[in-house]
Design a protein around this motif. Structure first.
Motif, mmCIF file in Angstrom:
data_model
loop_
_atom_site.group_PDB
_atom_site.id
_atom_site.type_symbol
_atom_site.label_atom_id
_atom_site.label_comp_id
_atom_site.label_asym_id
_atom_site.label_seq_id
_atom_site.Cartn_x
_atom_site.Cartn_y
_atom_site.Cartn_z
ATOM 1 N N PRO A 282 0.840 -1.206 0.000
ATOM 2 C CA PRO A 282 0.000 0.000 0.000
ATOM 3 C C PRO A 282 0.876 1.258 0.000
ATOM 4 O O PRO A 282 1.979 1.250 0.555
ATOM 5 N N PRO A 283 0.394 2.332 -0.619
ATOM 6 C CA PRO A 283 1.149 3.593 -0.589
ATOM 7 C C PRO A 283 1.341 4.076 0.852
ATOM 8 O O PRO A 283 0.589 3.679 1.756
ATOM 9 N N ALA A 284 2.317 4.919 1.066
ATOM 10 C CA ALA A 284 2.654 5.391 2.412
ATOM 11 C C ALA A 284 1.490 6.105 3.099
ATOM 12 O O ALA A 284 1.359 6.050 4.321
ATOM 13 N N HIS A 285 0.638 6.760 2.334
ATOM 14 C CA HIS A 285 -0.461 7.518 2.929
ATOM 15 C C HIS A 285 -1.671 6.652 3.281
ATOM 16 O O HIS A 285 -2.655 7.151 3.811
ATOM 17 N N ILE A 286 -1.601 5.361 3.003
ATOM 18 C CA ILE A 286 -2.714 4.452 3.303
ATOM 19 C C ILE A 286 -2.298 3.515 4.421
ATOM 20 O O ILE A 286 -1.248 2.872 4.351
ATOM 21 N N SER A 287 -3.128 3.450 5.451
ATOM 22 C CA SER A 287 -2.819 2.555 6.566
ATOM 23 C C SER A 287 -3.790 1.376 6.543
ATOM 24 O O SER A 287 -4.989 1.548 6.355
ATOM 25 N N ARG B 203 -4.507 -7.147 5.848
ATOM 26 C CA ARG B 203 -3.399 -7.498 4.964
ATOM 27 C C ARG B 203 -3.662 -8.716 4.071
ATOM 28 O O ARG B 203 -3.367 -8.663 2.867
ATOM 29 N N PRO B 204 -4.219 -9.830 4.576
ATOM 30 C CA PRO B 204 -4.485 -10.954 3.670
ATOM 31 C C PRO B 204 -5.450 -10.588 2.545
ATOM 32 O O PRO B 204 -5.290 -11.051 1.410
ATOM 33 N N PHE B 205 -6.415 -9.750 2.837
ATOM 34 C CA PHE B 205 -7.373 -9.329 1.815
ATOM 35 C C PHE B 205 -6.688 -8.409 0.805
ATOM 36 O O PHE B 205 -6.928 -8.515 -0.397
ATOM 37 N N TRP B 206 -5.838 -7.517 1.295
ATOM 38 C CA TRP B 206 -5.078 -6.637 0.399
ATOM 39 C C TRP B 206 -4.258 -7.457 -0.581
ATOM 40 O O TRP B 206 -4.286 -7.218 -1.785
ATOM 41 N N ARG C 235 -10.313 -3.390 3.815
ATOM 42 C CA ARG C 235 -10.880 -3.107 5.140
ATOM 43 C C ARG C 235 -12.300 -3.665 5.255
ATOM 44 O O ARG C 235 -12.661 -4.264 6.266
ATOM 45 N N SER C 236 -13.089 -3.464 4.210
ATOM 46 C CA SER C 236 -14.469 -3.964 4.231
ATOM 47 C C SER C 236 -14.503 -5.484 4.357
ATOM 48 O O SER C 236 -15.283 -6.033 5.140
ATOM 49 N N GLN C 237 -13.658 -6.169 3.600
ATOM 50 C CA GLN C 237 -13.645 -7.630 3.654
ATOM 51 C C GLN C 237 -13.185 -8.132 5.019
ATOM 52 O O GLN C 237 -13.733 -9.101 5.551
ATOM 53 N N ALA C 238 -12.208 -7.458 5.616
ATOM 54 C CA ALA C 238 -11.760 -7.852 6.956
ATOM 55 C C ALA C 238 -12.875 -7.628 7.978
ATOM 56 O O ALA C 238 -13.106 -8.466 8.865
ATOM 57 N N ASP C 239 -13.577 -6.513 7.856
ATOM 58 C CA ASP C 239 -14.690 -6.231 8.765
ATOM 59 C C ASP C 239 -15.819 -7.245 8.600
ATOM 60 O O ASP C 239 -16.449 -7.655 9.577
#
Length: 160
Positions: free
Chosen positions: A30-35, A41-44, A69-73
């Motif tokens: 992920p880019p530096a500005h995205i946390s 992470r597995p979904f990413w 994030r949505s998939q992890a949630d």
């Protein structure tokens, strides 16, 4: 006047070399500005593998982070609902629908929408349903026992 550079044909030697180089680098970070949270992470990584590495733009990466994030949630909430049940008791003791179901529905709709925007849905990654059906029929045919089995010809063996 066309501004985008010409892409190599997907069946060319240059495309094969580029694919091998991209595969050796692993999923995009992920880019530096995205946390991302650790659970995202597995979904990413799965989302990043759904498209060729050189097709991701910065805007796509930001959208992909939202999808991850949505998939992890969804997974976290689904585990909670599995434990708590479809209905829970209200403050007055009456059974009510678990409010987490509405949140799950919202997150699921968001994930489907983001998959479409990013072109990482089944039709974009696997192909048209007609073609997938043909592939499934071929796979099922390959699993059927043959009448003229010859010990010298290797066959598919299904291990259960």
């Amino acid at each position: 006047m066309k501004v985008t550079p010409k892409r190599n044909r997907s069946n060319s030697a240059a495309a094969a070399v580029a694919a091998a180089q991209s595969a050796s680098l692993g999923p995009l970070q992920p880019p530096a500005h995205i946390s991302l949270r650790p659970g995202d992470r597995p979904f990413w990584d799965g989302i990043m593998r759904a498209r060729a590495r050189n097709t991701w733009t910065d805007a796509d990466l930001a959208t992909a982070a939202g999808l991850a994030r949505s998939q992890a949630d969804i997974e976290r909430l689904q585990a909670e609902v599995d434990t708590e049940g479809f209905t829970i008791l209200s403050g007055k003791g009456a059974p009510i629908v678990n409010p987490k179901h509405k949140v799950l529905e919202t997150l699921t709709r968001r994930a489907v929408s983001l998959c479409r925007v990013l072109h990482v849905h089944a039709e974009a990654t696997v192909g048209r349903s007609r073609d997938v059906g043909n592939a499934l029929a071929n796979e099922r045919q390959a699993c059927l026992p043959l009448d003229d089995e010859d010990d010298l010809i290797p066959r598919l063996r299904i291990v259960s």
